[in-house]
Motif scaffolding. Structure first.
Motif, PDB file in Angstrom:
ATOM      1  N   THR A 175       0.840  -1.197   0.000  1.00 34.42           N
ATOM      2  CA  THR A 175       0.000   0.000   0.000  1.00 34.42           C
ATOM      3  C   THR A 175       0.875   1.247   0.000  1.00 34.42           C
ATOM      4  N   ILE A 176       0.326   2.309  -0.572  1.00 34.87           N
ATOM      5  CA  ILE A 176       0.967   3.618  -0.452  1.00 34.87           C
ATOM      6  C   ILE A 176       0.325   4.357   0.722  1.00 34.87           C
ATOM      7  N   GLY A 177      -0.992   4.273   0.833  1.00 34.17           N
ATOM      8  CA  GLY A 177      -1.685   4.902   1.948  1.00 34.17           C
ATOM      9  C   GLY A 177      -1.969   6.367   1.691  1.00 34.17           C
ATOM     10  N   SER A 178      -2.866   6.916   2.489  1.00 35.22           N
ATOM     11  CA  SER A 178      -3.264   8.308   2.291  1.00 35.22           C
ATOM     12  C   SER A 178      -2.361   9.229   3.096  1.00 35.22           C
ATOM     13  N   ILE A 179      -2.368  10.498   2.698  1.00 40.81           N
ATOM     14  CA  ILE A 179      -1.623  11.514   3.444  1.00 40.81           C
ATOM     15  C   ILE A 179      -2.193  11.623   4.866  1.00 40.81           C
ATOM     16  N   GLU A 180      -3.532  11.641   4.973  1.00 43.89           N
ATOM     17  CA  GLU A 180      -4.154  11.784   6.297  1.00 43.89           C
ATOM     18  C   GLU A 180      -3.742  10.622   7.205  1.00 43.89           C
ATOM     19  N   GLY A 181      -3.796   9.417   6.624  1.00 49.88           N
ATOM     20  CA  GLY A 181      -3.446   8.230   7.406  1.00 49.88           C
ATOM     21  C   GLY A 181      -2.026   8.305   7.932  1.00 49.88           C
ATOM     22  N   SER A 182      -1.141   8.929   7.145  1.00 46.91           N
ATOM     23  CA  SER A 182       0.262   8.971   7.539  1.00 46.91           C
ATOM     24  C   SER A 182       0.488   9.885   8.745  1.00 46.91           C
ATOM     25  N   HIS A 183      -0.536  10.712   9.070  1.00 41.21           N
ATOM     26  CA  HIS A 183      -0.394  11.574  10.243  1.00 41.21           C
ATOM     27  C   HIS A 183      -0.973  10.937  11.499  1.00 41.21           C
ATOM     28  N   GLN A 184      -1.540   9.731  11.346  1.00 40.96           N
ATOM     29  CA  GLN A 184      -2.146   9.068  12.504  1.00 40.96           C
ATOM     30  C   GLN A 184      -1.265   7.936  13.010  1.00 40.96           C
ATOM     31  N   CYS A 185      -1.389   7.681  14.299  1.00 39.68           N
ATOM     32  CA  CYS A 185      -0.597   6.622  14.897  1.00 39.68           C
ATOM     33  C   CYS A 185      -1.495   5.774  15.805  1.00 39.68           C
ATOM     34  N   PRO A 186      -1.711   4.505  15.518  1.00 39.17           N
ATOM     35  CA  PRO A 186      -1.147   3.795  14.369  1.00 39.17           C
ATOM     36  C   PRO A 186      -1.792   4.217  13.052  1.00 39.17           C
ATOM     37  N   ASN A 187      -1.054   4.083  11.989  1.00 35.06           N
ATOM     38  CA  ASN A 187      -1.536   4.452  10.662  1.00 35.06           C
ATOM     39  C   ASN A 187      -2.637   3.471  10.220  1.00 35.06           C
ATOM     40  N   PRO A 188      -3.866   3.976   9.989  1.00 38.34           N
ATOM     41  CA  PRO A 188      -4.977   3.066   9.668  1.00 38.34           C
ATOM     42  C   PRO A 188      -4.768   2.295   8.364  1.00 38.34           C
ATOM     43  N   ASP A 189      -4.047   2.872   7.408  1.00 32.76           N
ATOM     44  CA  ASP A 189      -3.770   2.146   6.157  1.00 32.76           C
ATOM     45  C   ASP A 189      -2.901   0.927   6.417  1.00 32.76           C
ATOM     46  N   PHE A 190      -1.913   1.101   7.270  1.00 36.92           N
ATOM     47  CA  PHE A 190      -1.021  -0.020   7.583  1.00 36.92           C
ATOM     48  C   PHE A 190      -1.795  -1.111   8.335  1.00 36.92           C
ATOM     49  N   LEU A 191      -2.654  -0.672   9.253  1.00 33.53           N
ATOM     50  CA  LEU A 191      -3.447  -1.663  10.006  1.00 33.53           C
ATOM     51  C   LEU A 191      -4.359  -2.459   9.073  1.00 33.53           C
ATOM     52  N   ARG A 192      -4.980  -1.749   8.100  1.00 30.85           N
ATOM     53  CA  ARG A 192      -5.866  -2.445   7.158  1.00 30.85           C
ATOM     54  C   ARG A 192      -5.090  -3.459   6.321  1.00 30.85           C
ATOM     55  N   LEU A 193      -3.896  -3.059   5.882  1.00 30.47           N
ATOM     56  CA  LEU A 193      -3.100  -3.979   5.062  1.00 30.47           C
ATOM     57  C   LEU A 193      -2.718  -5.229   5.871  1.00 30.47           C
ATOM     58  N   CYS A 194      -2.355  -5.018   7.136  1.00 28.11           N
ATOM     59  CA  CYS A 194      -2.022  -6.159   8.019  1.00 28.11           C
ATOM     60  C   CYS A 194      -3.204  -7.102   8.148  1.00 28.11           C
ATOM     61  N   GLN A 195      -4.378  -6.516   8.391  1.00 30.93           N
ATOM     62  CA  GLN A 195      -5.587  -7.323   8.581  1.00 30.93           C
ATOM     63  C   GLN A 195      -5.911  -8.135   7.337  1.00 30.93           C
ATOM     64  N   LEU A 196      -5.833  -7.472   6.183  1.00 30.11           N
ATOM     65  CA  LEU A 196      -6.100  -8.159   4.915  1.00 30.11           C
ATOM     66  C   LEU A 196      -5.131  -9.303   4.694  1.00 30.11           C
ATOM     67  N   ARG A 197      -3.875  -9.032   4.986  1.00 28.34           N
ATOM     68  CA  ARG A 197      -2.841 -10.053   4.819  1.00 28.34           C
ATOM     69  C   ARG A 197      -3.124 -11.242   5.738  1.00 28.34           C
ATOM     70  N   ASP A 198      -3.455 -10.946   7.005  1.00 29.58           N
ATOM     71  CA  ASP A 198      -3.739 -12.032   7.956  1.00 29.58           C
ATOM     72  C   ASP A 198      -4.935 -12.867   7.480  1.00 29.58           C
ATOM     73  N   ASP A 199      -5.966 -12.186   6.985  1.00 35.98           N
ATOM     74  CA  ASP A 199      -7.157 -12.899   6.503  1.00 35.98           C
ATOM     75  C   ASP A 199      -6.811 -13.799   5.322  1.00 35.98           C
ATOM     76  N   LEU A 200      -6.053 -13.232   4.379  1.00 35.39           N
ATOM     77  CA  LEU A 200      -5.683 -14.011   3.183  1.00 35.39           C
ATOM     78  C   LEU A 200      -4.796 -15.193   3.535  1.00 35.39           C
ATOM     79  N   ASN A 201      -3.832 -14.949   4.412  1.00 34.10           N
ATOM     80  CA  ASN A 201      -2.944 -16.037   4.826  1.00 34.10           C
ATOM     81  C   ASN A 201      -3.752 -17.183   5.424  1.00 34.10           C
ATOM     82  N   ALA A 202      -4.710 -16.821   6.277  1.00 34.52           N
ATOM     83  CA  ALA A 202      -5.509 -17.843   6.946  1.00 34.52           C
ATOM     84  C   ALA A 202      -6.397 -18.572   5.940  1.00 34.52           C
ATOM     85  N   LYS A 203      -7.005 -17.810   5.062  1.00 35.20           N
ATOM     86  CA  LYS A 203      -7.981 -18.379   4.139  1.00 35.20           C
ATOM     87  C   LYS A 203      -7.336 -19.223   3.037  1.00 35.20           C
ATOM     88  N   LEU A 204      -6.231 -18.723   2.505  1.00 34.11           N
ATOM     89  CA  LEU A 204      -5.625 -19.394   1.347  1.00 34.11           C
ATOM     90  C   LEU A 204      -4.356 -20.174   1.698  1.00 34.11           C
TER      91      LEU A 204
END
Ligand code: PLP
Length: 245
Positions: A175-204
């Motif tokens: 992900t590149i993520g949004s400018i707004e997200g990059s000002h937040q901690c934790p960065n919500p874009d990074f959290l979403r990517l982690c979650q998606l990855r965990d879901d995919l790893n588990a599922k596939l």
């Protein structure tokens, strides 16, 4: 391979020092739980081949470029054991040129099933014996302007790559993520990517990587589990403003 001009002493020392700082920060910030040692991709877009050589001479091997023509030109004149990452928006009509680069290590910006198929065919036609690593770029911020696959479509693209694209190896999500997200901690874009990855790893039953984090936030991304960070200006200095690029 034509001779690349050697960088001047001052420039060489500047890149050496920056690379050492970033390398140390990567080591310090990487999560102790991560299964892969993090990979630093030095993003060299708009920077001359001599800058890349300065980093290369200090042991850096992974470099990222955003434009196919620029990547092809640099790959032709720089050492063949560089591992190139394409991190720009893919255009279907450029897949063939991209696939001609035999030391292309990864394409991080697969953003549709059609482009995965196109790249797969181009890589196969080019006759490379090994599979090409790819990341699916995810639009984690749901912004219209942002590139990448919508979150709900990631699984479909992953399945297409696994089932139909035998010359591609799905390495992870990016992900590149949004400018707004990059000002937040934790960065919500990074959290979403982690979650998606965990879901995919588990599922596939996969073991996917995470490519996230740039100059301003790679330390934070590593703490959240990034395995691949893309750092440009912290190593090579600032680039011309976006409007001029
Ligand atoms: C330019 C670019 C980077 C590097 O950005 P910096 O802020 O200079 O570190 C990383 N990822 C992508 C996709 C880029 O286009």
């Amino acid at each position: 391979m034509t001779a690349v001009q050697q960088p001047g002493t001052e420039r060489r020392e500047e890149i050496e020092a920056n690379l050492a700082d970033v390398g140390d920060a990567v080591q310090r910030s990487s999560s102790v739980n991560s299964t892969h040692p993090p990979r630093l991709v030095a993003v060299s877009k708009y920077k001359p081949a001599s800058d890349i050589l300065a980093a290369y001479n200090n042991g850096q091997r992974h470099f990222g470029e955003n434009y196919v023509q620029e990547l092809c030109e640099k790959a032709a004149e720089l050492p063949s054991d560089i591992n190139w990452h394409f991190i720009g928006r893919i255009q279907s009509n450029k897949c063939k040129a991209l696939a001609a680069v035999s030391n292309l290590w990864a394409v991080e910006t697969i953003d549709s099933e059609a482009k995965a198929r196109k790249l797969n065919d181009a890589w196969e036609s080019a006759g490379h014996p090994h599979a090409l690593n790819v990341f699916i770029q995810v639009n984690t911020s749901d912004e219209e302007s942002k590139g990448g696959v919508e979150q709900h479509q990631v699984e479909g693209v992953a399945c297409t790559i696994a089932e139909e694209c035998k010359k591609l190896r799905l390495l992870g999500l990016m992900t590149i993520g949004s400018i707004e997200g990059s000002h937040q901690c934790p960065n919500p874009d990074f959290l979403r990517l982690c979650q998606l990855r965990d879901d995919l790893n588990a599922k596939l039953g996969l073991n996917l990587e995470l490519s996230m984090g740039m100059s301003d936030d790679f330390e934070h991304a590593l703490e959240l589990g990034a395995t691949n960070v893309r750092v440009g200006s912290r190593i090579f200095g600032s680039r011309a403003p976006k409007a001029l690029q």
